[in-house]
Design a protein around this motif. Sequence first.
Motif, mmCIF file in Angstrom:
data_model
loop_
_atom_site.group_PDB
_atom_site.id
_atom_site.type_symbol
_atom_site.label_atom_id
_atom_site.label_comp_id
_atom_site.label_asym_id
_atom_site.label_seq_id
_atom_site.Cartn_x
_atom_site.Cartn_y
_atom_site.Cartn_z
ATOM 1 N N UNK A 1 0.857 -1.180 0.000
ATOM 2 C CA UNK A 1 0.000 0.000 0.000
ATOM 3 C C UNK A 1 0.898 1.238 0.000
ATOM 4 N N UNK A 2 0.569 2.183 -0.856
ATOM 5 C CA UNK A 2 1.331 3.426 -0.911
ATOM 6 C C UNK A 2 0.750 4.425 0.092
ATOM 7 N N UNK A 3 1.479 5.501 0.409
ATOM 8 C CA UNK A 3 0.913 6.534 1.277
ATOM 9 C C UNK A 3 -0.386 7.122 0.720
ATOM 10 N N UNK A 4 -0.462 7.316 -0.594
ATOM 11 C CA UNK A 4 -1.700 7.831 -1.187
ATOM 12 C C UNK A 4 -2.858 6.850 -1.009
ATOM 13 N N UNK A 5 -2.588 5.570 -1.183
ATOM 14 C CA UNK A 5 -3.626 4.555 -0.989
ATOM 15 C C UNK A 5 -4.056 4.501 0.479
ATOM 16 N N UNK A 6 -3.106 4.665 1.381
ATOM 17 C CA UNK A 6 -3.425 4.677 2.813
ATOM 18 C C UNK A 6 -4.318 5.871 3.146
ATOM 19 N N UNK A 7 -4.018 7.023 2.564
ATOM 20 C CA UNK A 7 -4.847 8.210 2.789
ATOM 21 C C UNK A 7 -6.253 8.007 2.226
ATOM 22 N N UNK A 8 -6.347 7.367 1.084
ATOM 23 C CA UNK A 8 -7.663 7.057 0.504
ATOM 24 C C UNK A 8 -8.437 6.098 1.414
ATOM 25 N N UNK A 9 -7.737 5.121 1.981
ATOM 26 C CA UNK A 9 -8.384 4.202 2.924
ATOM 27 C C UNK A 9 -8.904 4.981 4.132
ATOM 28 N N UNK A 10 -8.075 5.897 4.647
ATOM 29 C CA UNK A 10 -8.509 6.719 5.785
ATOM 30 C C UNK A 10 -9.740 7.538 5.416
ATOM 31 N N UNK A 11 -9.756 8.091 4.213
ATOM 32 C CA UNK A 11 -10.902 8.868 3.756
ATOM 33 C C UNK A 11 -12.167 8.001 3.718
ATOM 34 N N UNK A 12 -12.051 6.794 3.219
ATOM 35 C CA UNK A 12 -13.202 5.872 3.189
ATOM 36 C C UNK A 12 -13.720 5.610 4.593
ATOM 37 N N UNK A 13 -12.805 5.389 5.535
ATOM 38 C CA UNK A 13 -13.203 5.138 6.919
ATOM 39 C C UNK A 13 -13.883 6.363 7.514
ATOM 40 N N UNK A 14 -13.331 7.534 7.237
ATOM 41 C CA UNK A 14 -13.909 8.779 7.740
ATOM 42 C C UNK A 14 -15.315 8.989 7.161
ATOM 43 N N UNK A 15 -15.447 8.815 5.858
ATOM 44 C CA UNK A 15 -16.739 9.057 5.214
ATOM 45 C C UNK A 15 -17.823 8.091 5.685
ATOM 46 N N UNK A 35 6.936 1.664 7.744
ATOM 47 C CA UNK A 35 7.047 2.839 8.600
ATOM 48 C C UNK A 35 6.690 4.141 7.901
ATOM 49 N N UNK A 36 6.542 4.138 6.586
ATOM 50 C CA UNK A 36 6.058 5.344 5.917
ATOM 51 C C UNK A 36 4.551 5.500 6.094
ATOM 52 N N UNK A 37 3.880 4.420 6.440
ATOM 53 C CA UNK A 37 2.433 4.457 6.647
ATOM 54 C C UNK A 37 2.072 4.748 8.098
ATOM 55 N N UNK A 38 2.780 4.140 9.026
ATOM 56 C CA UNK A 38 2.536 4.334 10.456
ATOM 57 C C UNK A 38 3.785 3.939 11.222
ATOM 58 N N UNK A 39 3.954 4.561 12.395
ATOM 59 C CA UNK A 39 5.166 4.336 13.183
ATOM 60 C C UNK A 39 4.886 4.649 14.651
ATOM 61 N N UNK A 40 5.816 4.279 15.513
ATOM 62 C CA UNK A 40 5.761 4.659 16.922
ATOM 63 C C UNK A 40 6.637 5.877 17.116
ATOM 64 N N UNK A 41 6.112 6.900 17.811
ATOM 65 C CA UNK A 41 6.928 8.070 18.098
ATOM 66 C C UNK A 41 7.795 7.823 19.329
ATOM 67 N N UNK A 42 8.569 8.813 19.729
ATOM 68 C CA UNK A 42 9.509 8.645 20.839
ATOM 69 C C UNK A 42 8.815 8.397 22.178
ATOM 70 N N UNK A 43 7.525 8.722 22.257
ATOM 71 C CA UNK A 43 6.758 8.467 23.481
ATOM 72 C C UNK A 43 6.029 7.136 23.447
ATOM 73 N N UNK A 44 6.182 6.396 22.356
ATOM 74 C CA UNK A 44 5.542 5.100 22.244
ATOM 75 C C UNK A 44 4.131 5.143 21.683
ATOM 76 N N UNK A 45 3.715 6.303 21.186
ATOM 77 C CA UNK A 45 2.381 6.426 20.592
ATOM 78 C C UNK A 45 2.424 5.995 19.135
ATOM 79 N N UNK A 46 1.379 5.327 18.674
ATOM 80 C CA UNK A 46 1.293 4.935 17.275
ATOM 81 C C UNK A 46 0.781 6.147 16.488
ATOM 82 N N UNK A 47 1.448 6.450 15.367
ATOM 83 C CA UNK A 47 1.146 7.646 14.583
ATOM 84 C C UNK A 47 0.981 7.310 13.114
ATOM 85 N N UNK A 48 0.144 8.084 12.445
ATOM 86 C CA UNK A 48 -0.009 7.968 10.996
ATOM 87 C C UNK A 48 1.220 8.595 10.360
#
Length: 85
Positions: A1-15, A35-48
């Motif tokens: 999945x590319x970053x653009x496809x991931x954003x489209x998936x997020x849009x579908x979920x939002x809509x 890790x280009x799609x999602x990662x853990x930040x320095x505080x251990x939070x999962x991020x888009x």
Amino acid sequence: MTPDQAAEWMLEQFEAKRFLYQDEAATHLLHLHDETLAYYDSSGNVCVGKKVLATFNKLTPEVVYERADKFWRDRLPSDQPGRQQ
């Protein structure tokens, strides 16, 4: 999945619900092991991933991010200018 496809998936979920929790989206994308799609930040939070988020923001100009509760929702007339509320 590319970053653009991931954003489209997020849009579908939002809509589908008119809101989307960051943890829900990031956890789903994290399972794709890219890790280009999602990662853990320095505080251990999962991020888009930043590229995913940039594309999602372009796709949703009238959506705001509730920083305290970490979710995206439709803009309300009472919202302040800007993306984050």
